[in-house]
Design an enzyme around this catalytic site. Structure first.
Site: not given
Lengths: 599, 599
Positions: B51, B241, B249, B328
């Site tokens: 994302d 977000r 994470y 990521p």
């Protein structure tokens, strides 16, 4: 054949779906008001007509979340070019200057977009909330109750309107509508205005103008700027538009177009080809030809008139061209119209929600009629200068370029709409602290300035935190919140706002929005230290600091002239400042709201 | 029951509708290419997964006219906060720094938006041109012709793919598709890659991470910034977000989650509640709880691998996760994927239109595989630092904050995507004039700078004049066009461009777009004096001057380092500079195009 249908009730009936009508209908639909809008035409305007959006109007669009589309579809006019006679009998460029001279304009340009496209922005917006224009429908009768008690009862329906609706087969249906409020946004020949015998004060001028829309083929170097042309062959105004088009306003002699018997403009005495020839002559030595014919044309005489009143018992209102007619060349008509109903809509919503008494609606006339009178006064000066012969050796009393340019720029605040100032009223407090915040003026709109979010360093334009969402906005400028003296002041403010007599407790919280703006450094500030009452959401604490790129923000306190000791600023739902106080001024704000707000 | 259907032909078949696949399908649909895209999943991704959109990717979205929606829907991350162990056993803020450290980034932020919403932007765009994803469809067989003549014939269909399409009732239909080109954008376990036995080079790391999505209830002051947390209880990364959510994470020990027999991560050995506990421990003294449960979670081991080749005979390609897998946490995966197919799409379009030979497609692998290798090299350094224990009194060999911060900022050009550099190839000329234009680099993208339109003073960002529209852009920096010496040079250029051997005459004009950029004053410049060839439209002459507000533009020549004597710059359809020459360098440009372009 006429068919009688049932009677119905509505909170607000709007007559006329031009710019003033659809602005109002959209705003009321946003407020959840029971609104109905009718128009006698069977379709929206497809071409021609008014098409200039002034900078303040674009700000208002933005406050409704509608500016993106306007900016995408419209043609931006940044520059004005001034042409005057030269020695060889033609014209030449005297100079160029920014078209918008209001330094605080967020959008430093005029937007040209045809009226149908502008109306469509509102129509599409209100359609998402289920409000659509009922077309081929006109009022044939209107009665306002004379019962004093009924007139002041906000739950009553004192206006009875008979509507005639034409079906596709030509059948006329009639319907009686009982409305709490009616807005006549039905144009210069307003049926609503006439029904109540409201007079138009002012006069017709002798200036006659023709208008042509075309896609030009030309060697004129300012064809994509607004060009104000004074030639010995007459004046003309050239405005670039969307889709490669331009519009030209051309001065013509009344003898060419007036019926000598009636003195009225007779369109049959002029053709677009003749108009084009006049324009071509005034543009010599440049050439101008339509590439694809004339798209639209018209003739008009400037009338400069203002309605003697804008409302009947605060139950029936008129707005837009129904209230004021003036020259189109300063691009004010549609802007004045939309700002009329922007001014009215939130007040109607407050009354209908029971948040304020009907009496606040008197401020619609006091605020907007004064503006209209100022507009006519400006228009008289401007139109006279524009239509005047240029100064030359032969015509030493003509209008000089310097004189015209100075007027053009002096009135920049006015023509941009930025300078609109609403006087003291129940909705605009006395400016009890006139020197506290130097560059914020009670009764004027909040100028744009960028700040960064204390929680996330996102840059925000303060105007975007003042949407037209029917809430009053409390801006808490804390000064440097981390300075102990300011921290204590802010704690004192919070205590004051927590008292039972505080407006935040006296009235439902949903009517207010709070934004806290501190001096501070985004690399260090902890927004969680700001008292919870002053940060209803993490995005509601701003810092007067630059963004991460170092190019945006960091000048807000200096620009507004906020003192180190902070200030409180309250902004009306329509974006105008209503009261400014020191941080310990919560009581003054309580008093302000007590002046008109229902608990 | 399987039903055999008819055979069909298509120019490009894309397998996989993730970010790489839909980017390519949309771009090809824009080019009018006959394209088909299939995906084995029955619906697009609803939540979770990649994302992060890096600044360069946002520029690429803008070049397709798709940035507005991305910017509206995404959460902007401007600031990074670095937390480290303090004396009391918890963590504390070491410092904050801009999240994006590439100074020329037009969008100085990362965007967080879930993968489904990003894909939807492309899906909606390509749908307007009639291209939709055929879902529940997967390839079951693929054969590439071994006929050398067929492989180099651009009109041939050398790839035969058998597709299996599941109906709602579970029936499998089979179809044989003959394609000119196939793109395998089918993820880390790419079927297409495996079908051709392309190996993945690289290794698995020992770093195991868990991921949690939630709406947080917390007193952590940087919850709306990207927070990089090194604690003695493990590392974690917190990314804000859209929709009030965050993603965390969380580093975990392999003993907690690996099956001791197979050594593989076993999701059954970990629960989101356990993950949350690890996160909570590393955030002490701050508290963190989900307000509404865990929205999504996963576990992964970082694999750092790059495919040994990206294409088979320039007829079958792989892109995205099919080509490269890595950590990521630097937010690169989706960006690398979309930029892979952004690189490929215009080249495919050129070949399919007959404008260039198939051989240009070799630059896809040479450009993007090198990038992927650089990405892995960066990721190894970054992931090791990120997963490393922080330096403390007890652990003097740990990772210091300074070391981590320096690495974070050093690689800013890389992680933002801004620093991507394509080496010399048939599509990127040798930089024969390396000192001519100091701050434009052959092989890199054009940095954003603002100029104003000479005809209308509208400010334009030069990047907006370089859309992904499959044309090569010729930027003519004239110097001060009104200086006689420069006027003469420009006249010389025009003569040169008018010769029969000029690329403008040798190839159809539709492949090229010309923009002329002069030094000059908007109040005086006459754009009509610029030779017609260099102003195909009035909007195509720009001035290096400020806009009417004085705040935008006027620094372009200085920023790029354009010399007074001017320069020519050619930009590829994907926004990368291919050749820079002096104003008299048209012959060099002719030679560049002759190197690959078909007449």
């Amino acid at each position: 054949m006429a068919v009688q249908s049932a009677e119905s009730k509505v909170d607000v009936l709007i007559v006329g779906a031009g710019p003033a009508g659809v602005m109002c209908a959209n705003a009321l639909s946003l407020a959840g008001v029971n609104v109905r809008i009718v128009d006698k035409r069977d379709a929206k305007v497809a071409t021609g007509q008014a098409d200039g959006i002034a900078p303040r109007t674009t700000e208002v669009f933005q406050s409704y979340g509608l500016a993106d589309r306007l900016l995408r579809e419209g043609c931006r006019v940044y520059m004005a070019a001034f042409y005057n006679p030269n020695e060889t009998g033609g014209i030449e460029l005297s100079n160029r200057a920014p078209d918008v001279t209001a330094p605080s304009a967020r959008y430093p340009f005029e937007l040209a977009l045809h009226q149908g496209a502008i109306e469509a922005i509102f129509l599409d917006s209100m359609k998402t909330r289920g409000v659509e224009v009922q077309r081929s429908t006109r009022p044939t009768g209107i009665e306002l109750s004379t019962d004093a008690a009924e007139l002041v009862d906000p739950t009553s329906y004192p206006v009875k309107v008979t509507l005639e609706c034409l079906s596709l087969d030509g059948t006329a249906h009639h319907e009686v509508v009982h409305a709490k409020f009616v807005l006549g946004a039905d144009g210069a020949h307003s049926w609503v205005r006439n029904a109540f015998g409201i007079t138009m004060d002012g006069e017709q001028t002798d200036f006659i103008w023709g208008v042509l829309d075309m896609v030009p083929d030309t060697d004129f170097p300012d064809i994509r700027n607004k060009s104000l042309i004074h030639s010995n062959n007459g004046s003309c105004l050239l405005v670039p538009r969307e889709a490669e088009r331009i519009r030209i306003y051309i001065q013509i002699a009344d003898t060419d177009v007036c019926d000598p018997k009636t003195g009225r403009v007779d369109k049959d005495r002029m053709s677009p080809e003749q108009l084009l020839k006049v324009a071509q002559k005034s543009l010599i030595p440049y050439t101008l030809n339509p590439t694809n014919g004339i798209n639209w044309w018209t003739l008009y005489i400037i009338g400069q008139r203002v309605a003697s009143k804008f409302s009947v018992h605060n139950r029936v209102f008129i707005a837009g061209d129904a209230c004021h007619t003036h020259s189109p060349k300063a691009g004010q008509g549609m802007n004045a119209s939309m700002n009329d109903s922007h001014n009215l809509a939130w007040k109607l919503a407050y009354v209908l929600r029971g948040w304020a008494p009907i009496s606040i609606l008197s401020t619609y006339e006091s605020e907007r009629r004064k503006y209209a009178l100022d507009l006519i006064a400006f228009d008289k000066i401007y139109a006279t200068l524009f239509s005047g012969k240029p100064v030359t050796k032969e015509n030493v009393n003509g209008v000089s370029h310097e004189q015209f340019l100075k007027t053009y720029q002096t009135f920049g605040g006015f023509t941009s709409g930025i300078g609109v100032h609403y006087d003291r009223s129940v909705l605009v407090s006395e400016n009890a602290h006139p020197t506290l915040v130097r560059n914020m003026v009670v009764g004027e709109r909040v100028a744009p300035q960028n700040f960064v979010g204390a929680a996330d360093s996102t840059p925000y334009n303060l105007q975007d935190l003042l949407p037209s969402d029917f809430r009053f906005k409390l801006l808490v400028f804390t000064g440097d919140f981390n300075e102990p003296i300011q921290t204590r002041k802010v704690e004192g403010l919070v205590k004051s706002l927590e008292r039972p007599e505080s407006f935040l407790n006296k009235y439902p919280r949903e009517r207010f929005d709070i934004t806290t703006i501190s001096k501070g450094n985004k690399l260090e500030f902890d927004y969680l230290k700001v008292p919870q009452l002053l940060r209803p959401h993490w995005s509601k604490v701003l810092l007067d600091d630059t963004d991460v790129s170092g190019t945006i923000g960091g000048k807000g306190y200096a620009y507004y002239g906020i003192p180190d000791e902070g200030a409180l600023v309250v902004v009306r739902p329509d974006g105008y400042i209503t009261i400014i106080t020191p941080l310990d001024g919560a009581d003054e704000i309580n008093k302000y709201f007590a002046g008109f707000m229902n608990a």
